[in-house]
Design an enzyme around this catalytic site. Structure first.
Site, PDB file in Angstrom:
ATOM      1  N   THR A   1      57.716  33.340  32.281  1.00 35.27           N
ATOM      2  CA  THR A   1      58.539  32.445  31.040  1.00 35.27           C
ATOM      3  C   THR A   1      59.797  31.396  32.970  1.00 35.27           C
ATOM      4  OG1 THR A   1      58.665  33.298  29.495  1.00 35.27           O
ATOM      5  CG2 THR A   1      60.297  32.333  29.661  1.00 35.27           C
TER       6      THR A   1
ATOM      7  N   GLU B   1      55.718  37.932  24.513  1.00 32.70           N
ATOM      8  CA  GLU B   1      55.029  38.002  25.136  1.00 32.70           C
ATOM      9  C   GLU B   1      54.090  36.198  23.258  1.00 32.70           C
ATOM     10  OE1 GLU B   1      54.465  39.979  26.710  1.00 32.70           O
ATOM     11  OE2 GLU B   1      52.155  38.608  26.946  1.00 32.70           O
TER      12      GLU B   1
HETATM   13  C1  LIG Z   1      53.009  52.403  29.414  1.00 31.53           C
HETATM   14  C2  LIG Z   1      54.058  51.841  29.110  1.00 31.53           C
HETATM   15  C3  LIG Z   1      54.197  50.565  28.520  1.00 31.53           C
HETATM   16  C4  LIG Z   1      53.670  50.157  27.076  1.00 31.53           C
HETATM   17  C5  LIG Z   1      54.169  49.374  26.665  1.00 31.53           C
HETATM   18  C6  LIG Z   1      55.086  48.376  26.007  1.00 31.53           C
HETATM   19  C7  LIG Z   1      54.544  47.328  25.732  1.00 31.53           C
HETATM   20  C8  LIG Z   1      54.867  45.881  26.535  1.00 31.53           C
HETATM   21  C9  LIG Z   1      56.059  45.388  25.271  1.00 31.53           C
HETATM   22  C10 LIG Z   1      56.642  43.941  25.584  1.00 31.53           C
HETATM   23  C11 LIG Z   1      56.497  44.092  26.838  1.00 31.53           C
HETATM   24  C12 LIG Z   1      56.348  42.598  26.261  1.00 31.53           C
HETATM   25  C13 LIG Z   1      57.845  41.755  28.007  1.00 31.53           C
HETATM   26  C14 LIG Z   1      57.619  40.826  27.515  1.00 31.53           C
HETATM   27  C15 LIG Z   1      56.531  39.623  28.830  1.00 31.53           C
HETATM   28  C16 LIG Z   1      56.246  38.054  28.184  1.00 31.53           C
HETATM   29  O1  LIG Z   1      56.180  37.614  27.441  1.00 31.53           O
HETATM   30  S1  LIG Z   1      55.668  37.306  29.221  1.00 31.53           S
HETATM   31  C17 LIG Z   1      55.053  35.961  28.844  1.00 31.53           C
HETATM   32  C18 LIG Z   1      54.304  35.602  27.309  1.00 31.53           C
HETATM   33  N1  LIG Z   1      54.459  33.911  27.164  1.00 31.53           N
HETATM   34  C19 LIG Z   1      53.737  33.834  26.185  1.00 31.53           C
HETATM   35  O2  LIG Z   1      53.681  34.381  25.350  1.00 31.53           O
HETATM   36  C20 LIG Z   1      53.503  31.898  26.310  1.00 31.53           C
HETATM   37  C21 LIG Z   1      53.087  31.772  25.160  1.00 31.53           C
HETATM   38  N2  LIG Z   1      52.908  30.089  25.573  1.00 31.53           N
HETATM   39  C22 LIG Z   1      50.108  30.950  25.634  1.00 31.53           C
HETATM   40  O3  LIG Z   1      50.439  31.594  25.293  1.00 31.53           O
HETATM   41  C23 LIG Z   1      50.130  29.017  25.691  1.00 31.53           C
HETATM   42  O4  LIG Z   1      51.338  28.018  25.802  1.00 31.53           O
HETATM   43  C24 LIG Z   1      50.022  28.714  23.703  1.00 31.53           C
HETATM   44  C25 LIG Z   1      51.240  27.910  23.275  1.00 31.53           C
HETATM   45  C26 LIG Z   1      48.521  29.583  23.487  1.00 31.53           C
HETATM   46  C27 LIG Z   1      49.728  27.447  23.763  1.00 31.53           C
HETATM   47  O5  LIG Z   1      47.946  27.089  25.190  1.00 31.53           O
HETATM   48  P1  LIG Z   1      48.381  25.930  26.024  1.00 31.53           P
HETATM   49  O6  LIG Z   1      49.097  25.601  26.971  1.00 31.53           O
HETATM   50  O7  LIG Z   1      46.939  26.559  27.317  1.00 31.53           O
HETATM   51  O8  LIG Z   1      47.315  24.976  25.122  1.00 31.53           O
HETATM   52  P2  LIG Z   1      46.290  25.468  24.129  1.00 31.53           P
HETATM   53  O9  LIG Z   1      45.215  23.891  23.477  1.00 31.53           O
HETATM   54  O10 LIG Z   1      46.933  25.848  22.569  1.00 31.53           O
HETATM   55  O11 LIG Z   1      45.227  26.369  24.690  1.00 31.53           O
HETATM   56  C28 LIG Z   1      44.042  26.074  25.547  1.00 31.53           C
HETATM   57  C29 LIG Z   1      43.379  26.806  25.201  1.00 31.53           C
HETATM   58  O12 LIG Z   1      43.264  28.223  25.332  1.00 31.53           O
HETATM   59  C30 LIG Z   1      43.239  28.852  24.308  1.00 31.53           C
HETATM   60  N3  LIG Z   1      44.306  30.220  24.877  1.00 31.53           N
HETATM   61  C31 LIG Z   1      45.477  29.712  24.926  1.00 31.53           C
HETATM   62  N4  LIG Z   1      46.659  31.136  24.976  1.00 31.53           N
HETATM   63  C32 LIG Z   1      45.651  32.165  24.720  1.00 31.53           C
HETATM   64  C33 LIG Z   1      45.725  33.545  25.472  1.00 31.53           C
HETATM   65  N5  LIG Z   1      46.264  34.134  25.542  1.00 31.53           N
HETATM   66  N6  LIG Z   1      44.097  34.097  25.376  1.00 31.53           N
HETATM   67  C34 LIG Z   1      43.533  33.262  25.472  1.00 31.53           C
HETATM   68  N7  LIG Z   1      43.108  32.122  24.568  1.00 31.53           N
HETATM   69  C35 LIG Z   1      43.695  31.149  24.925  1.00 31.53           C
HETATM   70  C36 LIG Z   1      43.784  28.123  23.124  1.00 31.53           C
HETATM   71  O13 LIG Z   1      42.814  29.284  22.520  1.00 31.53           O
HETATM   72  C37 LIG Z   1      42.885  26.683  23.794  1.00 31.53           C
HETATM   73  O14 LIG Z   1      41.474  27.800  23.243  1.00 31.53           O
HETATM   74  P3  LIG Z   1      40.622  26.037  23.091  1.00 31.53           P
HETATM   75  O15 LIG Z   1      40.485  25.182  23.606  1.00 31.53           O
HETATM   76  O16 LIG Z   1      38.805  27.063  22.915  1.00 31.53           O
HETATM   77  O17 LIG Z   1      41.220  25.958  21.198  1.00 31.53           O
HETATM   78  C1  FAD Z   2      63.713  40.989  25.883  1.00 30.60           C
HETATM   79  C2  FAD Z   2      62.688  40.112  26.760  1.00 30.60           C
HETATM   80  C3  FAD Z   2      61.525  40.157  27.784  1.00 30.60           C
HETATM   81  C4  FAD Z   2      61.051  38.711  28.008  1.00 30.60           C
HETATM   82  N1  FAD Z   2      60.339  39.393  29.146  1.00 30.60           N
HETATM   83  C5  FAD Z   2      58.855  38.351  30.012  1.00 30.60           C
HETATM   84  C6  FAD Z   2      58.302  38.821  30.694  1.00 30.60           C
HETATM   85  O1  FAD Z   2      58.475  39.999  31.567  1.00 30.60           O
HETATM   86  N2  FAD Z   2      58.297  37.418  31.114  1.00 30.60           N
HETATM   87  C7  FAD Z   2      58.306  36.798  30.978  1.00 30.60           C
HETATM   88  O2  FAD Z   2      57.475  35.720  31.464  1.00 30.60           O
HETATM   89  N3  FAD Z   2      58.183  35.542  29.905  1.00 30.60           N
HETATM   90  C8  FAD Z   2      59.314  37.133  29.605  1.00 30.60           C
HETATM   91  N4  FAD Z   2      59.994  36.635  28.562  1.00 30.60           N
HETATM   92  C9  FAD Z   2      59.819  35.030  27.807  1.00 30.60           C
HETATM   93  C10 FAD Z   2      59.336  35.083  26.954  1.00 30.60           C
HETATM   94  O3  FAD Z   2      58.415  35.146  27.134  1.00 30.60           O
HETATM   95  C11 FAD Z   2      59.892  34.079  26.203  1.00 30.60           C
HETATM   96  O4  FAD Z   2      60.664  33.741  25.503  1.00 30.60           O
HETATM   97  C12 FAD Z   2      59.028  33.280  24.764  1.00 30.60           C
HETATM   98  O5  FAD Z   2      57.571  33.782  25.230  1.00 30.60           O
HETATM   99  C13 FAD Z   2      59.655  32.352  24.194  1.00 30.60           C
HETATM  100  O6  FAD Z   2      59.540  30.899  24.846  1.00 30.60           O
HETATM  101  P1  FAD Z   2      60.781  30.373  25.050  1.00 30.60           P
HETATM  102  O7  FAD Z   2      62.205  31.827  24.833  1.00 30.60           O
HETATM  103  O8  FAD Z   2      61.102  29.321  25.771  1.00 30.60           O
HETATM  104  O9  FAD Z   2      61.119  29.999  23.183  1.00 30.60           O
HETATM  105  P2  FAD Z   2      61.039  28.926  22.775  1.00 30.60           P
HETATM  106  O10 FAD Z   2      59.116  27.918  22.620  1.00 30.60           O
HETATM  107  O11 FAD Z   2      62.217  27.383  23.261  1.00 30.60           O
HETATM  108  O12 FAD Z   2      61.129  28.483  21.024  1.00 30.60           O
HETATM  109  C14 FAD Z   2      62.144  28.164  20.552  1.00 30.60           C
HETATM  110  C15 FAD Z   2      62.338  28.098  19.148  1.00 30.60           C
HETATM  111  O13 FAD Z   2      60.952  26.314  19.266  1.00 30.60           O
HETATM  112  C16 FAD Z   2      59.619  26.617  18.485  1.00 30.60           C
HETATM  113  N5  FAD Z   2      58.726  26.144  18.718  1.00 30.60           N
HETATM  114  C17 FAD Z   2      58.539  25.879  20.495  1.00 30.60           C
HETATM  115  N6  FAD Z   2      57.454  25.109  21.014  1.00 30.60           N
HETATM  116  C18 FAD Z   2      56.756  25.224  19.805  1.00 30.60           C
HETATM  117  C19 FAD Z   2      55.770  24.056  18.880  1.00 30.60           C
HETATM  118  N7  FAD Z   2      54.708  24.735  19.568  1.00 30.60           N
HETATM  119  N8  FAD Z   2      55.467  24.462  17.430  1.00 30.60           N
HETATM  120  C20 FAD Z   2      56.502  24.813  16.683  1.00 30.60           C
HETATM  121  N9  FAD Z   2      57.307  25.143  17.822  1.00 30.60           N
HETATM  122  C21 FAD Z   2      58.140  25.178  18.809  1.00 30.60           C
HETATM  123  C22 FAD Z   2      59.314  28.177  18.035  1.00 30.60           C
HETATM  124  O14 FAD Z   2      59.158  28.193  17.719  1.00 30.60           O
HETATM  125  C23 FAD Z   2      61.063  28.478  18.582  1.00 30.60           C
HETATM  126  O15 FAD Z   2      61.735  29.112  17.186  1.00 30.60           O
HETATM  127  C24 FAD Z   2      60.923  37.513  27.693  1.00 30.60           C
HETATM  128  C25 FAD Z   2      61.608  37.283  27.026  1.00 30.60           C
HETATM  129  C26 FAD Z   2      62.794  38.392  26.009  1.00 30.60           C
HETATM  130  C27 FAD Z   2      63.532  37.638  24.780  1.00 30.60           C
END
Ligand SMILES: CCCCCCCC/C=C\CCC/C=C/C(=O)SCCNC(=O)CCNC(=O)[C@H](O)C(C)(C)COP(=O)(O)OP(=O)(O)OC[C@H]1O[C@@H](n2cnc3c(N)ncnc32)[C@H](O)[C@@H]1OP(=O)(O)O
Ligand code: FAD
Length: 632
Positions: A107, A389
């Site tokens: 991110t 996530e």
């Molecule tokens: C022992 C101790 C541990 C304790 C355990 C704790 C647990 C941990 C809990 C909390 C910790 C959390 C810390 C936080 C970490 C983070 O937040 S990391 C960052 C997370 N960020 C995201 O999740 C970003 C979200 N966005 C996306 O995933 C993608 O941008 C998207 C919204 C899915 C869009 O994908 P894309 O831009 O590629 O475009 P699409 O056309 O939608 O997708 C293309 C094709 O890819 C397939 N796809 C997309 N995502 C995935 C996936 N994750 N896996 C598999 N396939 C995926 C999608 O279906 C499309 O496929 P198709 O073309 O066949 O339809």
């Molecule tokens: C406590 C915490 C820990 C984190 N840890 C990590 C980490 O370890 N590693 C890491 O990489 N990231 C981490 N993150 C980041 C996290 O993965 C992002 O905040 C999350 O993926 C959401 O993305 P964003 O913040 O850009 O929200 P945005 O996508 O900007 O969301 C803002 C608003 O826009 C809307 N929106 C966005 N896109 C669309 C769409 N396509 N269609 C409709 N609505 C949409 C959303 O629904 C939301 O209401 C962490 C975040 C938090 C809060």
């Protein structure tokens, strides 16, 4: 419910893991305490030959209030999923022995959801056989990754791969951030903590600016794609496989949600059993508030959700393990299914528990607003799950995207995945199974109602999309015009999954457990199903899965269910087998002495360590004595 942690006594015998004292800690103290805890658990694991599962359960017993969560839950799993065997041989031993401490840096300040728009670049330099990592502008800096601020020595940086003037999309790169000698940031690396959060302040979520940081070509994690020495990009698997780490964490979040809602429902139910307030008959004895129907209506959903999420996590873990084993053998056939399922269920589980935790907090009256009740703290620590996530809305849309593909296959007479097999049925052949009031007591009948509602929601939005396209809307406009319905369809599918897992799990348990236990679980499963229909009655009516007569029967049966659950409510939360130190709540202690524990907590309040507050001497004394105040 939670595998009883046979090592609980060892863990909670140590003051370090006794949680009473966390209140009043500064961020630095919380941060240090969390690191100390993880490393001490690691020592206990070695001293007592604990398994990895024991280690994980110990962390869950501490409500994940430990250090290195991202190192353990993302950095190591990402190496396992994105690295070649040679790269694993190099990096895993270092990570598993804590010789390097990692984070997953995806991110950015300007982008989190939209991975395709991430701005950090990794440009291949064939002259030196290196990648040059750059943060092009302010919005490009990595922002949020856990442990990035002060802890991580390394990061798996997700960056746009540039070779020549071509962008090959987001790829993973291992980047060292800090010296292993003195922990100072390396040249070109600017890191820091992003500041205090609503909760989880023991975690140093950080920012990262990369100023032309050079890494060897071998540092691109190359399981799914690689760059040759002469600059050729070779893709060995679908780029989607680079998303595999996120799929795993979404599964972990379902269990995190289960753990938090178990804590919340245990606190609310135990406290409601000891709290007496008001009486129904004038002059009569005060009632346990747990006997008020409204109190049951407020908190029994969290009890049912605890069991529903437990059964769904168990089912999804099995589904994930099958998919992961295939993906690691290079067969990505199940990747779309597991991604679609876990995207939706992560969103549904985290939405469900954040709503129900607030209801648990409210059900504790004034004391629910005290930190010592812990239910509010639990909510604060759970809130990020609706965002991390993958923002929940976006995750529901990923699930909906999967469902649209499945229903298109079903309508074309092709095979569909098991979780969506219901889409093959003829939606018009449905007849509501509840034709008499007593039919509402059959969870299998309720399951048919959930199935019809989900099928109808998916079919309806698919038809509307088709209509919009045929009316001349382009794909993205048609999609955007139906986002709300797509989210609704995904939620309907996820709620069906929870109900199905609950019904099937109880049915399986009935074959081995006592009839008494079976009947209690059946009752809870029935209640979960009834309550779900009542709270989304508009959608169930709209889908014609039920009519008004059925809704009337179902609402009546739901209220009867509350009274049926009441005698077993405390036993059902005791069955979570959670140690008082895990729950940490003065209101939810096993001994029920809520008032005593509240008072003990108040006495520990730092402000109470002196009788006369310092402010008295500064401001109050002259005021009270009527003497003129000095200029403030
Ligand atoms: C022992 C101790 C541990 C304790 C355990 C704790 C647990 C941990 C809990 C909390 C910790 C959390 C810390 C936080 C970490 C983070 O937040 S990391 C960052 C997370 N960020 C995201 O999740 C970003 C979200 N966005 C996306 O995933 C993608 O941008 C998207 C919204 C899915 C869009 O994908 P894309 O831009 O590629 O475009 P699409 O056309 O939608 O997708 C293309 C094709 O890819 C397939 N796809 C997309 N995502 C995935 C996936 N994750 N896996 C598999 N396939 C995926 C999608 O279906 C499309 O496929 P198709 O073309 O066949 O339809
Ligand atoms: C406590 C915490 C820990 C984190 N840890 C990590 C980490 O370890 N590693 C890491 O990489 N990231 C981490 N993150 C980041 C996290 O993965 C992002 O905040 C999350 O993926 C959401 O993305 P964003 O913040 O850009 O929200 P945005 O996508 O900007 O969301 C803002 C608003 O826009 C809307 N929106 C966005 N896109 C669309 C769409 N396509 N269609 C409709 N609505 C949409 C959303 O629904 C939301 O209401 C962490 C975040 C938090 C809060």
């Amino acid at each position: 419910m939670q595998k009883t942690f046979k090592n609980e006594k060892i863990l909670f015998a140590e003051p370090l893991f006794q949680c009473d004292g966390l209140a009043g800690f500064t961020r630095s103290e919380l941060y240090e305490n969390a690191i100390h805890r993880t490393l001490r658990i690691n020592q206990l694991k070695k001293e007592h030959n604990w398994t990895q599962e024991d280690f994980d359960i110990a962390i869950r017993c501490l409500n994940y209030e430990v250090g290195f969560v991202i190192h353990l839950s993302m950095f190591i799993p990402a190496i396992e999923r994105l690295a070649t065997d040679d790269q694993k041989a190099k990096w895993l031993p270092l990570a598993e022995s804590y010789r390097i401490l990692g984070t997953y840096a995806q991110t950015e300040l300007g982008h989190g959801t939209n991975l395709m728009a991430l701005e950090t670049t990794a440009t291949f330099d064939p002259r030196t056989d290196e990648f040059v990592l750059r943060t092009p502008q302010l919005s490009s800096m990595k922002w949020w990754p856990g442990s990035l601020g002060k802890t991580a020595t390394h990061a798996i940086v997700l960056a746009q791969l540039i070779i020549g003037n071509k962008n090959y999309g987001m790829n993973p790169f291992m980047v060292q951030l800090r010296s292993l000698e003195d922990h100072m940031p390396l040249p070109g690396i600017i890191v820091g903590d992003i500041g205090a959060k609503l909760g989880a302040n023991s975690n140093d979520n950080g920012f990262l600016i990369l100023n032309d940081v050079r890494i060897p070509r071998e540092n691109m994690l190359a399981r799914n794609s690689k760059v040759t020495k002469d600059g050729r990009y070779i893709q060995t698997s679908t780029n989607k496989a680079n998303y595999a780490t996120m799929v795993l964490v979404r599964l972990s979040i379902i269990r995190w949600a289960e753990d938090t809602i178990k804590n919340g429902s245990l606190i609310a139910i135990r406290y409601s059993a000891v709290r007496r307030q008001s009486s129904l008959q004038a002059g009569g004895p005060e009632m346990q508030v747990l006997d008020y129907q409204t109190q049951q209506y407020k908190i029994f959903p969290s009890l049912a959700a605890s069991y529903a999420l437990f059964f769904t996590y168990e089912a999804m873990m099995k589904e994930y393990e099958i998919a992961y084993a295939q993906i690691m053998r290079g067969n990505n056939q199940l990747l779309g299914q597991i991604h679609g399922q876990l995207s939706g269920l992560k969103a549904f589980a985290s939405d469900l528990v954040t709503y129900e935790l607030e209801m648990c907090r409210r059900s504790c009256g004034g004391h629910g607003y005290l930190k010592a009740s812990v239910v509010g703290e639990t909510l604060l620590h759970t809130l990020p799950l609706v965002t991390v996530e993958g923002d929940n809305t976006v995750m529901y849309l990923q699930c909906a995207r999967y469902l649209l593909k499945q229903i298109a296959k079903a309508l074309a007479g092709q095979d569909v995945d098991e979780p969506t097999s219901y889409l093959k049925k003829d939606i018009l052949s449905y007849t509501c199974p509840v034709q008499k009031g007593e039919h509402c007591t059959n969870p299998n009948y309720l399951l048919k109602i959930y199935t019809q509602r989900a099928h109808s929601a998916i079919a309806s939005v698919a038809r509307q999309l088709q209509f919009d396209l045929e009316s001349g809307k382009d794909q993205s406009s048609a999609f955007n015009n139906n986002l709300v319905s797509l989210v609704q369809a995904a939620k309907a599918h996820c709620q069906l999954c929870l109900m199905k897992n609950f019904v099937e799990s109880v049915s399986a348990l009935e074959r081995t457990c006592s009839e008494n236990l079976a009947s209690v679980l059946r009752q809870l499963c029935l209640y979960f199903g009834l309550h779900g229909i009542v709270t989304a009655s508009g959608e169930f009516l709209e889908s014609e899965a039920i009519g008004l007569q059925q809704l009337e029967w179902i609402k009546a049966e739901e209220l009867k269910s509350l009274a049926a659950i009441r005698p077993n409510a405390v036993a059902l939360v005791d069955a979570f087998d959670l140690h008082d130190q895990t729950v940490m709540s003065a209101l939810g202690r096993y001994d029920g002495n809520a008032y005593q524990h509240l008072f003990e907590a108040a006495k520990r309040e730092p402000m109470n360590q002196t009788q006369v507050p310092p402010a008295y001497y500064k401001y109050l004394r002259d005021l009270i004595k009527g003497q003129p105040l000095a200029k403030l």
